[in-house]
Motif scaffolding. Structure first.
Motif, PDB file in Angstrom:
ATOM      1  N   UNK A 628      -6.432   3.476  19.442  1.00 33.84           N
ATOM      2  CA  UNK A 628      -7.601   3.691  18.603  1.00 33.84           C
ATOM      3  C   UNK A 628      -8.226   2.391  18.125  1.00 33.84           C
ATOM      4  N   UNK A 629      -7.511   1.261  18.258  1.00 36.87           N
ATOM      5  CA  UNK A 629      -8.037  -0.032  17.853  1.00 36.87           C
ATOM      6  C   UNK A 629      -8.647  -0.806  19.009  1.00 36.87           C
ATOM      7  N   UNK A 630      -8.534  -0.295  20.239  1.00 32.39           N
ATOM      8  CA  UNK A 630      -8.974  -1.029  21.422  1.00 32.39           C
ATOM      9  C   UNK A 630     -10.242  -0.423  22.008  1.00 32.39           C
ATOM     10  N   UNK A 631     -11.064  -1.309  22.603  1.00 31.30           N
ATOM     11  CA  UNK A 631     -12.236  -0.877  23.363  1.00 31.30           C
ATOM     12  C   UNK A 631     -12.265  -1.714  24.636  1.00 31.30           C
ATOM     13  N   UNK A 632     -12.152  -1.062  25.797  1.00 35.12           N
ATOM     14  CA  UNK A 632     -12.006  -1.793  27.052  1.00 35.12           C
ATOM     15  C   UNK A 632     -12.850  -1.156  28.142  1.00 35.12           C
ATOM     16  N   UNK A 633     -13.527  -1.991  28.918  1.00 35.87           N
ATOM     17  CA  UNK A 633     -14.203  -1.571  30.153  1.00 35.87           C
ATOM     18  C   UNK A 633     -13.731  -2.502  31.260  1.00 35.87           C
ATOM     19  N   UNK A 634     -13.180  -1.914  32.325  1.00 40.66           N
ATOM     20  CA  UNK A 634     -12.715  -2.684  33.475  1.00 40.66           C
ATOM     21  C   UNK A 634     -13.295  -2.053  34.738  1.00 40.66           C
ATOM     22  N   UNK A 635     -14.281  -2.731  35.335  1.00 39.59           N
ATOM     23  CA  UNK A 635     -14.921  -2.280  36.572  1.00 39.59           C
ATOM     24  C   UNK A 635     -14.652  -3.263  37.706  1.00 39.59           C
ATOM     25  N   UNK A 636     -13.616  -4.050  37.576  1.00 38.69           N
ATOM     26  CA  UNK A 636     -13.343  -5.124  38.534  1.00 38.69           C
ATOM     27  C   UNK A 636     -12.937  -4.580  39.901  1.00 38.69           C
ATOM     28  N   UNK A 637     -13.057  -5.468  40.922  1.00 38.30           N
ATOM     29  CA  UNK A 637     -12.618  -5.173  42.291  1.00 38.30           C
ATOM     30  C   UNK A 637     -13.260  -3.903  42.834  1.00 38.30           C
ATOM     31  N   UNK A 638     -14.577  -3.832  42.736  1.00 39.26           N
ATOM     32  CA  UNK A 638     -15.367  -2.769  43.336  1.00 39.26           C
ATOM     33  C   UNK A 638     -16.500  -3.408  44.129  1.00 39.26           C
ATOM     34  N   UNK A 639     -17.543  -2.645  44.421  1.00 34.15           N
ATOM     35  CA  UNK A 639     -18.699  -3.159  45.167  1.00 34.15           C
ATOM     36  C   UNK A 639     -19.980  -3.039  44.359  1.00 34.15           C
ATOM     37  N   UNK A 648     -25.186  -3.394  27.844  1.00 28.74           N
ATOM     38  CA  UNK A 648     -23.725  -3.366  27.781  1.00 28.74           C
ATOM     39  C   UNK A 648     -23.200  -4.254  26.661  1.00 28.74           C
ATOM     40  N   UNK A 649     -23.952  -5.304  26.335  1.00 30.19           N
ATOM     41  CA  UNK A 649     -23.498  -6.255  25.331  1.00 30.19           C
ATOM     42  C   UNK A 649     -23.841  -5.818  23.914  1.00 30.19           C
ATOM     43  N   UNK A 650     -24.389  -4.611  23.767  1.00 28.94           N
ATOM     44  CA  UNK A 650     -24.601  -4.057  22.427  1.00 28.94           C
ATOM     45  C   UNK A 650     -23.347  -3.353  21.912  1.00 28.94           C
ATOM     46  N   UNK A 651     -22.304  -3.246  22.768  1.00 34.56           N
ATOM     47  CA  UNK A 651     -21.033  -2.639  22.346  1.00 34.56           C
ATOM     48  C   UNK A 651     -20.246  -3.690  21.574  1.00 34.56           C
ATOM     49  N   UNK A 652     -20.596  -3.858  20.315  1.00 32.29           N
ATOM     50  CA  UNK A 652     -20.047  -4.968  19.529  1.00 32.29           C
ATOM     51  C   UNK A 652     -18.567  -4.785  19.224  1.00 32.29           C
ATOM     52  N   UNK A 653     -18.023  -3.550  19.413  1.00 30.64           N
ATOM     53  CA  UNK A 653     -16.601  -3.321  19.180  1.00 30.64           C
ATOM     54  C   UNK A 653     -15.750  -3.616  20.421  1.00 30.64           C
ATOM     55  N   UNK A 654     -16.381  -4.049  21.497  1.00 30.88           N
ATOM     56  CA  UNK A 654     -15.667  -4.285  22.751  1.00 30.88           C
ATOM     57  C   UNK A 654     -14.562  -5.319  22.549  1.00 30.88           C
ATOM     58  N   UNK A 655     -13.387  -4.987  23.074  1.00 32.27           N
ATOM     59  CA  UNK A 655     -12.229  -5.875  22.983  1.00 32.27           C
ATOM     60  C   UNK A 655     -11.991  -6.597  24.309  1.00 32.27           C
ATOM     61  N   UNK A 656     -12.214  -5.917  25.424  1.00 27.10           N
ATOM     62  CA  UNK A 656     -12.007  -6.528  26.735  1.00 27.10           C
ATOM     63  C   UNK A 656     -13.064  -6.016  27.702  1.00 27.10           C
ATOM     64  N   UNK A 657     -13.698  -6.946  28.431  1.00 23.80           N
ATOM     65  CA  UNK A 657     -14.703  -6.605  29.438  1.00 23.80           C
ATOM     66  C   UNK A 657     -14.380  -7.364  30.713  1.00 23.80           C
ATOM     67  N   UNK A 658     -14.155  -6.622  31.803  1.00 25.94           N
ATOM     68  CA  UNK A 658     -13.805  -7.217  33.089  1.00 25.94           C
ATOM     69  C   UNK A 658     -14.720  -6.656  34.167  1.00 25.94           C
ATOM     70  N   UNK A 659     -15.609  -7.518  34.695  1.00 22.00           N
ATOM     71  CA  UNK A 659     -16.523  -7.140  35.770  1.00 22.00           C
ATOM     72  C   UNK A 659     -16.281  -8.011  36.999  1.00 22.00           C
ATOM     73  N   UNK A 660     -15.127  -8.602  37.109  1.00 26.19           N
ATOM     74  CA  UNK A 660     -14.842  -9.568  38.171  1.00 26.19           C
ATOM     75  C   UNK A 660     -14.747  -8.900  39.546  1.00 26.19           C
ATOM     76  N   UNK A 661     -14.838  -9.737  40.588  1.00 24.44           N
ATOM     77  CA  UNK A 661     -14.656  -9.328  41.987  1.00 24.44           C
ATOM     78  C   UNK A 661     -15.602  -8.193  42.383  1.00 24.44           C
ATOM     79  N   UNK A 662     -16.887  -8.428  42.103  1.00 28.98           N
ATOM     80  CA  UNK A 662     -17.949  -7.527  42.533  1.00 28.98           C
ATOM     81  C   UNK A 662     -19.030  -8.360  43.208  1.00 28.98           C
ATOM     82  N   UNK A 663     -20.260  -7.849  43.283  1.00 26.62           N
ATOM     83  CA  UNK A 663     -21.370  -8.565  43.912  1.00 26.62           C
ATOM     84  C   UNK A 663     -22.530  -8.674  42.926  1.00 26.62           C
ATOM     85  N   UNK A 664     -22.211  -8.926  41.679  1.00 32.50           N
ATOM     86  CA  UNK A 664     -23.233  -8.975  40.635  1.00 32.50           C
ATOM     87  C   UNK A 664     -24.036 -10.264  40.725  1.00 32.50           C
TER      88      UNK A 664
END
Length: 821
Positions: A628-639, A648-664
């Protein structure tokens, strides 16, 4: 007025409710919010209020005597000014609702004296219960003095913190026998010279903030007290001798305080004392031989049969997490028959003591973590366990094949042992079955679908945890027939394979589903939209394929990583407002990242399952419990492709954000600076470009940063937070320079970057300064000029002064000109 009507069923007369009482109840309903429409029968069309839900009347007079609306999900206001005018009301129960306010007497506009507080109140009221209306504020208790017949008062979980005279007011109730004020925010026990309850037998002040020594006056309230609960407060010091002057005391709880010293020997001389709770304090010394107690904890010493020789009436024994050593004769036969026995985290083992088999009345047995490794007679032990409702054998060293057994206990916990072979059978009596972290193997078909075991159409099983074993094969398809009451299902970390059977979709009550780390395959095409209670969905580490399934609204945790899901992120996922953890990493999802993801991660309003789960964050996989204290989005290693949506950066409670290994592509949005709670940020191995925004230096809690292998250029923003990371956080960006990279920036880059940093850093200050100067100039200018234009006397003086000045300048100019000539 009493209305009498013919009763056609009995041939006699039936009494309908009093018209005044009916009118008062309808007025009371007007202040009540009833979202579930539980009070549908309370209508003006239905004249007989005695037939309304929760209302009972006297069969002769038709006057309302009881109002029981407990657990009806009601909200709004408790209007005591109306309810307590029901003159013959003797029972009022409104507990376990969601009321937010209380309209407190006096009911008349006048409030000239304290006597008015009790005006128009029901003198017949004997039972009053407002408990479990959590944090319901009640700031004034003077109205209680008018309830002269009250003998039961329960305000548990209400907020009466601001009522400092609570003890004074409740002591004015001469008939009060039970007073429950658990978790009411009480602070400091009132210091009053004399209070004497004439009838009080039960007093519950647990879970408050009464930070003081145990007051002697507390034990002088009444001589009739039999149950006294002072647990979970801040009491400290020693046990006062006044405690031993309560001759009728049967139950005393001082648990979870800071009381120190030894336990006085005289405490065991109470003839009536049956239950004593002393756990989680700072007592020392050995146990008094005279003590006949229920729960003894935080003590050290040796326990032998001599300590229990005189306890023939003992029914419950709790010695968990204590420092006792057991020296008990193997042939000892206890003089008591226990119903509850708890020895968690002790040195009871390595074998089951023989005296335990003599306890034929046990309903609760908890010997978890007690070092049991050997069972001398397995048949005797499991036959003994079969008679006990709740059994906890977890965190021991038990082993062996128990597959021939049929377990009958309502709740049984075998977790963290070394049992091998197939799973045991479970009867239809089992409600909770935990068997994780063992070495069970084979199929789960015999446990779930064996025709010789299933004895009725549906099981009552609510919890089934078989995770971290070696179970294999496919899942049987008998869920719809027998297991529809399941709430918690964990089959994670096994060797199960095949497709998930369609009958699992019938588990509409499920709140937790974990099928992770198996070998499931095929499309996970089940429609889960009807699973209104589902909060956890863990399917990671399988071979599921196809598009993402339709998901229910109340999900808090979604872990689908390390599968073969394809397609885009569906837009319905943006409607999961309670979602705290979204992990879709290591799939083959494509398309752009939806900007509507900023609709998730609202404050969680759900009863979360308190279970440790693994999360990939900060570059490693760790166990976390406080989801209940964590907020995480992990979309890494996709296409995924396209730009990172700035929403996405309006989620001010975000604790971890991982968008690595994509084609952004594109830049990091400058809104990154608003994510003040971000601790882990990974954009590595994409095609992002441009400069790293200086606002990233505002992330003061950032503990892990990886921007490597992109196309970023320019100098790394200055700031102690960013320069504290190693160079590997920025490698693979050929256009980057500056600390912590070894590549130095040229002067132009340094100047431009420095100027840009200074501009960004001081931009707000200078804008504010210039704006203030402009406003000040305008105010001064119009203040002077406006005065000249509007005030005639000032205007005349100004022009006379101006004319004289011009004359002097003219004369001085003429004289200067002549002198030059």
């Amino acid at each position: 007025m009493v209305i009498i009507r013919a009763n056609t069923e009995t041939g006699g007369l039936a009494v309908r409710c009093n018209e005044k009482d009916r009118r008062l109840l309808l007025l009371f309903k007007q202040g009540v919010i009833d979202p579930a429409n539980r009070l549908f029968s309370w209508t003006s069309e239905e004249e007989d209020c005695c037939s309304w839900i929760g209302v009972q009347c006297d069969n002769i007079t038709g006057r309302v005597t009881e109002l029981d609306l407990a657990g009806q999900l009601l909200q709004g206001d408790i209007n005591l000014c109306l309810v307590l005018q029901l003159e013959f009301l003797n029972y009022l129960d409104l507990h376990h609702n969601e009321f937010v306010t209380v309209s407190i007497p006096p009911c008349q506009p006048s409030r000239s004296s304290s006597d008015d507080q009790s005006a128009n109140l029901s003198a017949a009221l004997r039972y009053l219960d407002f408990s479990s209306n959590y944090d319901l504020p009640i700031n004034d208790l003077r109205w209680l003095s008018g309830l002269s017949s009250l003998n039961y008062l329960d305000l548990n979980d209400c907020d009466i913190e601001n009522e400092t005279k609570w003890l004074e007011f409740v002591s004015m109730l001469p008939s009060l026998s039970e007073l429950h004020l658990r978790s009411c925010g009480l602070r400091d026990f009132p210091r009053i010279s004399y209070v004497n309850f004439t009838s009080l037998s039960t007093l519950d002040l647990s879970f408050n903030l009464l930070n003081s020594e145990l007051p002697y006056s507390l034990f002088n309230l009444t001589n009739d007290i039999s149950v006294l609960d002072l647990s979970h407060n801040g009491f400290y010091g020693k046990v006062p001798m006044a405690l031993f002057k309560l001759p009728k005391l049967k139950q005393l709880s001082l648990s979870f305080n800071s009381i120190k010293g030894s336990i006085p020997d005289s405490i065991g001389q109470h003839e009536q004392l049956q239950h004593l709770f002393l756990r989680e304090n700072s007592f020392n010394g050995s146990i008094p031989p005279s003590l006949g107690g229920k729960s003894l904890q935080s003590l050290k010493g040796v326990l032998s049969e001599k300590n229990f020789a005189n306890l023939s009436n003992l029914t419950s024994l709790y010695l968990s997490s204590s420092g006792f050593k057991f020296h008990i004769d193997p042939n000892w036969v206890p003089p008591f028959q226990l119903e509850y026995f708890e020895l968690r985290n002790t040195s009871l083992g390595p074998t089951i003591p023989a005296w335990l088999y003599t306890q034929r009345s046990l309903r609760w047995l908890d010997i978890s973590g007690s070092g049991i490794s050997t069972i001398d007679d397995t048949d005797m032990f499991w036959s003994f366990v079969a008679r006990i409702d709740n059994v906890n054998l977890s965190y021991n060293l038990m082993s062996g094949d128990i597959s021939p057994l049929t377990l009958n206990s309502t709740s049984i916990n075998l977790e963290y042992n070394s049992f091998t072979g197939g799973l045991p059978h479970i009867s239809s009596n089992v409600v909770n079955f935990w068997a994780s972290h063992n070495s069970f193997s084979g199929s789960i078909f015999p446990l779930l679908c064996h025709s010789k075991i299933i004895s009725r159409e549906k099981y009552s099983l609510a919890t089934l945890d078989l995770s971290y074993n070696h179970l294999g094969g496919t899942l049987p398809n008998c869920w719809a027939k027998y297991w529809e009451q399941l709430i918690y299902l964990d089959l994670g970390s096994n060797k199960l394979t095949g497709e998930v059977p369609p009958s699992i979709a019938s588990l509409n009550f499920l709140a937790y589903l974990d099928l992770s780390s198996n070998n499931f395959l095929g499309k996970f095409s089940l429609d889960l939209s009807n699973w209104k209670n589902l909060q956890y969905l863990l399917l990671e580490g399988n071979k599921f394929s196809g598009i993402l399934p339709t998901l229910p609204q109340n999900l808090v945790v979604i872990k689908l990583r390390a599968n073969q899901f394809t397609g885009n992120i569906p837009t319905h996922l943006c409607n999961l407002s309670s979602l705290a953890i979204l992990d879709l990493a290591d799939n083959t999802l494509s398309g752009s990242i939806p900007s509507c993801l900023n609709n998730i991660m609202h404050p969680i309003n759900a009863s979360l399952w308190l279970k440790v789960i693994k999360l990939s964050a900060k570059g490693r996989e760790l166990d976390y419990k406080d989801v209940e204290l964590l907020r995480l989005i992990d979309l890494s290693a996709n296409n995924f492709s396209g730009e990172i949506p700035k929403e996405l950066f309006s989620l001010i409670q975000m604790w971890s954000l991982n968008l690595s290994r994509n084609h952004l592509r594109g830049k990091i949005p400058r809104e990154i600076g608003g994510m003040k709670n971000l601790e882990s940020f990974d954009l590595s191995c994409n095609k992002l470009s441009g400069e790293i925004p200086p606002a990233i230096s505002n992330l003061s809690f950032l503990d892990y940063l990886n921007l490597s292998y992109n196309n970023f250029v320019g100098q790394i923003p200055l700031g102690t937070q960013i320069q504290s990371f190693d160079s590997w956080s920025f490698v693979g960006n050929l256009g980057l320079c500056g600390d912590p990279l070894p590549k130095r920036c040229n002067k132009k880059e340094e100047t431009n970057n420095s100027n840009q940093a200074e501009v960004n850093e001081d931009d707000f200050f200078f804008k504010s300064l210039y704006l203030g100067m402009g406003v000040g100039f305008a105010a001064g200018f119009w203040g002077v000029c406006g005065s000249l234009f509007l005030i005639r006397a000032w205007r005349h003086k100004f022009f006379r002064w101006f004319n004289r000045l011009m004359d002097r300048l003219y004369v001085a100019g003429v004289l200067c000109f002549k002198s030059l000539c």
